[in-house]
Design a protein around this motif. Structure first.
Motif, short mmCIF file in Angstrom:
data_model
loop_
_atom_site.label_atom_id
_atom_site.label_comp_id
_atom_site.label_asym_id
_atom_site.label_seq_id
_atom_site.Cartn_x
_atom_site.Cartn_y
_atom_site.Cartn_z
N ASN A 126 0.81 -1.21 0.00
CA ASN A 126 0.00 0.00 0.00
C ASN A 126 0.85 1.27 0.00
O ASN A 126 0.43 2.30 -0.54
CB ASN A 126 -0.93 0.00 1.22
CG ASN A 126 -1.96 -1.11 1.16
OD1 ASN A 126 -2.48 -1.42 0.08
ND2 ASN A 126 -2.25 -1.74 2.30
N ASN A 127 2.02 1.18 0.63
CA ASN A 127 2.89 2.33 0.68
C ASN A 127 3.46 2.62 -0.72
O ASN A 127 3.92 1.72 -1.42
CB ASN A 127 4.04 2.05 1.66
CG ASN A 127 4.95 3.25 1.83
OD1 ASN A 127 5.81 3.49 1.01
ND2 ASN A 127 4.74 3.99 2.92
N LEU A 128 3.43 3.90 -1.13
CA LEU A 128 3.85 4.28 -2.47
C LEU A 128 5.32 3.93 -2.72
O LEU A 128 5.66 3.42 -3.79
CB LEU A 128 3.64 5.78 -2.67
CG LEU A 128 4.08 6.35 -4.02
CD1 LEU A 128 3.30 5.70 -5.17
CD2 LEU A 128 3.91 7.86 -4.05
N ILE A 129 6.18 4.19 -1.72
CA ILE A 129 7.61 3.92 -1.90
C ILE A 129 7.86 2.42 -2.03
O ILE A 129 8.57 1.97 -2.94
CB ILE A 129 8.42 4.50 -0.72
CG1 ILE A 129 8.30 6.02 -0.69
CG2 ILE A 129 9.88 4.07 -0.81
CD1 ILE A 129 8.98 6.68 0.49
N PHE A 130 7.24 1.64 -1.13
CA PHE A 130 7.44 0.19 -1.19
C PHE A 130 6.84 -0.40 -2.47
O PHE A 130 7.39 -1.34 -3.05
CB PHE A 130 6.82 -0.49 0.04
CG PHE A 130 7.63 -0.29 1.28
CD1 PHE A 130 8.89 -0.85 1.41
CD2 PHE A 130 7.14 0.48 2.33
CE1 PHE A 130 9.65 -0.67 2.56
CE2 PHE A 130 7.89 0.68 3.48
CZ PHE A 130 9.14 0.10 3.59
N ARG A 131 5.70 0.16 -2.90
CA ARG A 131 5.10 -0.34 -4.13
C ARG A 131 6.00 -0.05 -5.34
O ARG A 131 6.17 -0.89 -6.22
CB ARG A 131 3.71 0.30 -4.35
CG ARG A 131 2.98 -0.27 -5.57
CD ARG A 131 1.50 0.07 -5.59
NE ARG A 131 1.28 1.50 -5.78
CZ ARG A 131 0.79 2.32 -4.85
NH1 ARG A 131 0.49 1.82 -3.64
NH2 ARG A 131 0.61 3.59 -5.10
N SER A 132 6.60 1.15 -5.35
CA SER A 132 7.50 1.50 -6.45
C SER A 132 8.73 0.59 -6.46
O SER A 132 9.16 0.14 -7.53
CB SER A 132 7.93 2.96 -6.32
OG SER A 132 6.83 3.83 -6.39
#
Length: 667
Positions: free
Chosen positions: A360-366
């Motif tokens: 869900n976290n944008l950084i982790f997803r990227s």
């Protein structure tokens, strides 16, 4: 001048007749409703058409090519590339458009490499026309076992000769750019380089910026190159499909609003994106890697314009076909092969991998998406990479997500800086963003390089082994996607075959023994291989040269599975007269390394002459028996020629490594 024969084994006229006959068969098969005959005939027509196209695109097959004309005393050449700065020379490609034969000029065609002495000349520019004395020299074949075939590499680019110019052999007679577009492109390259050099003071960051944004790699040193290679990020240092892909995504995000404007929004959007992509391609010098990517992304962008549901595999096939029609020799280009395999891997595997987790976290997803993309590309390219480069970056999964992340900042910031460089405050802000993106990019790469076992080296893989490995990878993927046990069984069978092949190869390598007299330009060197250990005997300068090892020895050692390397300094094993005695499996080798005026006594199976040690074979060999005299390239050329004539008259067996290449004794 004689070049390696690259012509077809029979006349192209016969191919025309054959294609005509097959067309008649194909038309007949349409009416007879025989799909197998129709399909087979069509495949043969396509194959022969490709063969014919390759013949026509092979420069040496033209009757006006300078290699097919009489020997000449002068030639006129125009520079057709940007100059590449070497330590001592400027390297450029040139087109020979006229030659002087028996005092008369006649038109000609064909490319050659020119090397201008940096101390004696200014940097040549695209379009400069030179009058040059003498003939260019044919690019030589590899002279050491398993050495990179630079001659074939250049022939695939239509280049068959090179000429080193030291200042007295040429004169500039004019300037006539063959293409205004390329001339503008190279000037844009030079402008970009000057901006980066003025704005980014730290050497490594400047070098990476210039390489990443506009493809200029002249100033990249070996340490920086090795770091990017070891981390699996070497593709970053040349403008390639990744860079065009980043620009494609950025343009799609920035200009998406155009699609919603008016009836022809989609068409205008596609036209703007394609124009900007081709503008960037021109700006980077229209290199083959950029051209390939630009053609592919242009075709991808065209599909929505016609409201077509595109099949990405068809798109890739069409782009590859168009590119190969332009230059069939791109098919054997390593970059072409790796780029298409990487894209196929991403298209095929990435959607499945990305579904395994949804952070869900944008950084982790990227980071997760970047890792999936890198893994997909690397999985489909690593067998071919190992086959060509004999190494594998162990921690590419760690390096590549960070590389991709910082690259998304470097490329747009670099392009923006080039556009707004004259604007004081705004250009300073962009310079700051660019510089520190490069700093962290380099830090991440050097961090990965320093990890233990960061790069596995020394691999040697045959084409059958590479194909077996690809088959295993595809079967494993199909097993996980379809959960059918038959794929796992076949993959395990292929792995067993690979395992047996490697055990057999390991057995023979463990018992191998070989001694090789290497051809090394202006130097002397001997390799002794015993099992999986190798000892290289040479002088200190040669032993400390990584470039010599990488070019002349590395592939040879990898092919023989060498895991232990020793180096012996030649001077320590020579007596006061500069003589070294070696014994290899009962064979006696005598090595003369400095001036020898006496008479040799006794016998030896092989005698190696270095550093002009012997100029007169008689009386030196009058009372000495030997099976073969070997003369390496540390001897002056006129000395070697003189020794060859003497050997003929004295009936002595003598070879020059310059003529024959390396000489090996295998047990």
């Amino acid at each position: 001048m004689q070049s390696e024969d690259t012509t077809l084994p029979f006349s192209p006229t016969n191919i025309y007749y054959l294609i005509g006959g097959l067309l008649i068969v194909f038309i007949a098969s349409v009416f007879t409703q025989k799909p197998i005959l129709r399909g087979t005939t069509l495949m043969l027509i396509v194959f022969l058409a490709g063969w014919l196209l390759t013949y026509q695109k092979t420069a040496i097959n033209q009757s006006s090519h300078y290699t097919n004309l009489p020997q000449f005393t002068h030639y006129q050449a125009v520079i057709i590339s940007n100059a590449e700065t070497k330590p001592k020379t400027y390297k450029v490609e040139a087109e020979i458009n006229a030659i002087k034969v028996d005092g008369k000029w006649q038109n000609s065609t064909g490319k050659t490499l020119l090397y201008f002495n940096r101390q004696e000349s200014e940097k040549p520019q695209y379009g400069d026309v030179f009058l040059i004395k003498d003939m260019p020299r044919e690019v030589e074949a590899p002279k050491n076992p398993e050495e990179f075939d630079y001659r074939r590499f250049m022939q695939y680019r239509g280049i068959y000769a090179h000429h080193f110019l030291w200042g007295q052999e040429y004169i500039k007679i004019g300037h006539e750019a063959p293409s205004k577009i390329l001339e503008f492109s190279y000037k844009a390259n030079q402008y970009a380089d000057s901006v980066f050099k003025a704005r980014i003071q730290t050497p490594n960051e400047y070098r990476v910026a210039s390489a990443m944004v506009v493809g200029l790699r002249d100033d990249i040193d070996n340490d920086l190159l090795d770091a990017y290679s070891a981390s699996g990020a070497i593709h970053v240092l040349s403008v390639s499909g990744m860079h065009v892909g980043i620009l494609f995504l950025l343009l799609g995000w920035m200009l998406d609003w155009i699609k919603k404007r008016g009836r022809y929004g989609k068409q205008i959007f596609a036209a703007v994106v394609i124009l900007l992509l081709w503008g960037y391609a021109v700006f980077t010098g229209l290199s083959s890697t950029v051209l390939r990517a630009t053609v592919m992304f242009s075709i991808i962008q065209l599909a929505p314009v016609f409201n077509r549901q595109q099949n990405i595999y068809n798109t890739l096939a069409i782009s590859a076909l168009l590119l190969l029609c332009w230059n069939p020799y791109w098919l054997v280009d390593v970059g072409f092969q790796l780029s298409y395999l990487a894209i196929i891997g991403i298209v095929f595997l990435y959607p499945y991998l990305n579904q395994l987790a949804t952070p869900n976290n944008l950084i982790f997803r990227s980071l997760w998406e970047g890792t999936c993309v890198c893994f997909s590309a690397q999985l489909f390219t690593f067998p071919l990479s190992v086959y060509y480069f004999h190494q594998f970056p162990t921690f590419f999964l760690i390096a590549n997500p960070f590389v991709a992340f910082f690259s998304f900042a470097v490329l747009p910031a670099g392009l923006l800086l080039l556009m707004i460089a004259p604007i004081p405050v705004l250009s300073d802000i962009i310079t700051f963003i660019l510089k520190y993106s490069l700093v962290w990019l380099n830090k991440s790469v050097f961090f990965v390089e320093k990890l233990p076992f960061g790069t596995l080296k020394g691999f040697s893989m045959s084409i059958p082994e590479m194909l077996f490995l690809y088959a295993t990878i595809l079967l494993f993927i199909l097993f996980f996607l379809r959960s059918e046990i038959k794929y796992l069984r076949v993959s395990l069978l292929i792995m067993s075959i690979l395992f047996c092949l490697n055990i057999t190869e390991d057995y023979f390598q463990s018992n191998q023994k070989a001694l090789t007299f290497h051809f090394i330009p202006k130097k002397s060197g001997i390799s002794i291989i015993d099992g999986k250990s190798a000892t290289f005997i040479a002088d200190t300068t040669l032993l400390n040269s990584k470039k010599i090892y990488d070019f002349h020895l590395k592939n040879y050692y990898d092919k023989h599975g060498v895991v232990n390397q020793n180096e012996l300094v030649l001077n320590q094993y020579a007596n006061k007269q500069g003589v070294t005695f070696l014994d290899f499996e009962g064979k006696r080798i005598l090595w003369l390394q400095q001036k020898f005026n006496g008479n040799l006594q006794g016998n030896a199976d092989y005698v190696l002459l270095s550093n002009n040690a012997v100029r007169e074979l008689s009386p030196a060999f009058s009372k000495f028996q030997t099976g073969l005299i070997i003369v390496d390239d540390s001897n002056k050329r006129y000395v070697v020629e003189n020794l060859k004539h003497q050997a003929d008259s004295l009936h002595l067996n003598l070879i020059s490594l310059y003529d024959t290449g390396a000489f090996s004794i295998n047990e």
